[in-house]
Design a protein around this motif. Structure first.
Motif, PDB file in Angstrom:
ATOM      1  N   TRP A 139       5.573   1.273  -1.279  1.00 15.44           N
ATOM      2  CA  TRP A 139       6.323   1.481  -2.518  1.00 15.44           C
ATOM      3  C   TRP A 139       5.671   2.527  -3.415  1.00 15.44           C
ATOM      4  N   ASN A 140       4.437   2.928  -3.124  1.00 22.41           N
ATOM      5  CA  ASN A 140       3.764   3.930  -3.953  1.00 22.41           C
ATOM      6  C   ASN A 140       4.285   5.342  -3.684  1.00 22.41           C
ATOM      7  N   ASP A 141       4.450   5.662  -2.395  1.00 20.15           N
ATOM      8  CA  ASP A 141       4.909   7.012  -2.060  1.00 20.15           C
ATOM      9  C   ASP A 141       6.243   7.044  -1.325  1.00 20.15           C
ATOM     10  N   GLY A 142       6.846   5.867  -1.097  1.00 18.87           N
ATOM     11  CA  GLY A 142       8.164   5.820  -0.478  1.00 18.87           C
ATOM     12  C   GLY A 142       8.180   6.086   1.013  1.00 18.87           C
ATOM     13  N   THR A 143       7.025   6.021   1.676  1.00 17.99           N
ATOM     14  CA  THR A 143       6.961   6.254   3.111  1.00 17.99           C
ATOM     15  C   THR A 143       6.890   4.925   3.865  1.00 17.99           C
ATOM     16  N   LEU A 144       6.924   5.020   5.200  1.00 20.89           N
ATOM     17  CA  LEU A 144       6.806   3.858   6.067  1.00 20.89           C
ATOM     18  C   LEU A 144       5.455   3.885   6.763  1.00 20.89           C
ATOM     19  N   LYS A 145       4.706   2.800   6.662  1.00 19.38           N
ATOM     20  CA  LYS A 145       3.384   2.701   7.249  1.00 19.38           C
ATOM     21  C   LYS A 145       3.399   1.709   8.412  1.00 19.38           C
ATOM     22  N   PRO A 146       2.633   1.996   9.478  1.00 17.11           N
ATOM     23  CA  PRO A 146       2.560   1.049  10.598  1.00 17.11           C
ATOM     24  C   PRO A 146       1.919  -0.271  10.163  1.00 17.11           C
TER      25      PRO A 146
END
Length: 218
Positions: free
Chosen positions: A126-133
């Motif tokens: 939610w901090n940078d709007g990306t998807l993390k594994p």
């Protein structure tokens, strides 16, 4: 001094064999398992017993242990996921789903499910709007363990842990991640006496824009 373990002394969730490995890469995650029913007593046909399940577009569940309990845990977990999706009007992310599975396993103390569980997927940041594994392991009483590199479970866990430690590197691309986990399972399963010759590896590679399903002959 060396110690040997008799098959009768092994935990009940290892009676039917099976191993699972999950690895994190650069913006991707992979989960893989051996593809055979696996039994010490019965020579079952090599048609394969499914141990990896797609929960939603970003979350996958792996289960190894007694086959009846695998089916029961999967069905109950899917029911809870579907109920949450109806009430929240959104897909459950991997971490939320792992907590659901953990709570479900921990409540079965009088009659536990003889399974080991693995959740893998892409978790929204939610901090940078990306998807993390994201990967998380749960033992048969629901104790959770998350990791940023890899996790293994099942009858080949000891062998796979050492091999994955040697082969895994940070920020692996999707192609390199596939090669690493394939090599690790090939070596690890070949050293497990519960694995028959001719066993295949079934895996899901989860990326932000696609999901790749692969069956690899060892």
């Amino acid at each position: 001094m060396y110690y040997s373990v008799k098959l009768s002394e092994m935990p009940p969730w290892t009676d039917q064999g099976g191993s699972i490995a999950a690895m994190c890469g650069k913006d991707c995650v992979i989960i893989a398992t051996d593809y055979h029913p696996g039994s010490f007593q019965i020579d079952t046909p090599p048609s394969g017993f499914k141990k990896l399940f797609k929960i939603n577009s970003k979350t996958f569940l792996g289960l190894t242990g007694l086959q009846m309990d695998i089916l029961a845990v999967h069905d109950r977990a899917m029911n809870r996921h579907n109920q949450n999706e109806l009430s929240e009007c959104r897909e459950m992310n991997p971490k939320e789903f792992s907590i659901v599975v953990s709570n479900m396993l921990s409540k079965q103390r009088s009659k536990p499910y003889y399974v080991e569980s693995m959740v893998a997927g892409l978790e929204p940041d939610w901090n940078d709007g990306t998807l993390k594994p994201y990967i998380c392991y749960m033992d048969w009483i629901g104790c959770r363990r998350e990791a940023k590199n890899f996790l293994v479970c099942g009858t080949s866990a000891l062998q796979l842990n050492g091999i994955c430690t040697s082969l895994w590197r940070p920020n692996l691309s999707s192609d390199d991640l596939f090669k690493v986990i394939s090599s690790a399972l090939h070596v690890g399963l070949s050293r497990d006496r519960t694995t028959r010759l001719g066993t295949s590896v079934f895996m899901y590679l989860i990326e932000a824009d696609k999901i790749t399903e692969r069956l690899v002959e060892l």
